[in-house]
Design a protein around this motif. Structure first.
Motif, PDB file in Angstrom:
ATOM      1  N   UNK A 198      47.327   2.592 -12.896  1.00 15.21           N
ATOM      2  CA  UNK A 198      47.712   3.183 -11.428  1.00 15.21           C
ATOM      3  C   UNK A 198      47.488   2.191 -10.205  1.00 15.21           C
ATOM      4  N   UNK A 199      46.182   1.586 -10.373  1.00 19.44           N
ATOM      5  CA  UNK A 199      46.071   0.674  -9.414  1.00 19.44           C
ATOM      6  C   UNK A 199      45.742  -0.709  -9.845  1.00 19.44           C
ATOM      7  N   UNK A 200      45.976  -1.604  -8.943  1.00 16.53           N
ATOM      8  CA  UNK A 200      45.695  -3.163  -9.190  1.00 16.53           C
ATOM      9  C   UNK A 200      45.058  -3.882  -8.072  1.00 16.53           C
ATOM     10  N   UNK A 201      44.266  -4.885  -8.630  1.00 16.67           N
ATOM     11  CA  UNK A 201      43.950  -5.930  -7.570  1.00 16.67           C
ATOM     12  C   UNK A 201      44.910  -6.934  -6.897  1.00 16.67           C
ATOM     13  N   UNK A 202      44.482  -7.913  -6.416  1.00 13.00           N
ATOM     14  CA  UNK A 202      45.293  -8.937  -5.762  1.00 13.00           C
ATOM     15  C   UNK A 202      45.260 -10.106  -6.804  1.00 13.00           C
TER      16      UNK A 202
ATOM     17  N   UNK B 216      44.225 -10.238 -13.282  1.00 10.10           N
ATOM     18  CA  UNK B 216      44.140  -9.122 -12.384  1.00 10.10           C
ATOM     19  C   UNK B 216      43.236  -7.934 -13.317  1.00 10.10           C
ATOM     20  N   UNK B 217      42.559  -7.135 -12.368  1.00  8.35           N
ATOM     21  CA  UNK B 217      42.076  -5.849 -12.969  1.00  8.35           C
ATOM     22  C   UNK B 217      42.917  -4.779 -12.534  1.00  8.35           C
ATOM     23  N   UNK B 218      42.783  -3.795 -13.322  1.00 14.91           N
ATOM     24  CA  UNK B 218      43.512  -2.576 -13.103  1.00 14.91           C
ATOM     25  C   UNK B 218      43.019  -1.433 -13.516  1.00 14.91           C
ATOM     26  N   UNK B 219      43.017  -0.260 -12.810  1.00 16.25           N
ATOM     27  CA  UNK B 219      42.257   1.035 -12.916  1.00 16.25           C
ATOM     28  C   UNK B 219      43.491   2.054 -13.767  1.00 16.25           C
TER      29      UNK B 219
END
Length: 124
Positions: A112-116, A95-98
């Protein structure tokens, strides 16, 4: 808010390489520290690598140091994870995350934000 979509996962043999990509949409990509995490079946998500907003600082988990490399292209709003010398232990969903911060961290709860996610399978 940043929307993230990972790609590049797949099946690879031991010792092989893969390059994961994470395309971001939204106006805050360049203002976000980015991270890659992975999750093995039945286990908690674990930190893999992180990169600062401008790309000048990177952190790696000990288990991937020297084999994986994180990079980013702010003009393309994309973060990459180059994975070399893969082993079966690298098999996981990645997963990537921001994180909308100047500070890069290894803890998933601070992103705060994650991919699928994208599946990586390393066969022996």
């Amino acid at each position: 808010q940043v929307q993230l979509v990972e790609s590049g996962g797949g099946l690879v043999q031991v010792g092989g390489s893969l390059r994961l990509s994470c395309a971001a949409s939204g106006r805050t990509f360049s203002g976000s520290a980015m991270g890659w995490f992975r999750q093995h079946p039945g286990k908690e998500r674990e930190f893999v690598a992180a990169i600062s907003r401008a790309g000048g600082r990177t952190y790696y988990a000990n288990s991937v140091k020297g084999r994986f490399a994180i990079s980013r292209d702010n003009a393309q709003s994309t973060v990459y994870l180059q994975m070399n010398s893969l082993t079966p232990e690298d098999t996981a969903v990645y997963y990537c995350a921001a994180r909308a911060s100047i500070i890069i961290v290894r803890t998933a709860e601070y992103y705060n934000n994650w991919g699928q996610g994208t599946q990586v399978t390393v066969s022996s």
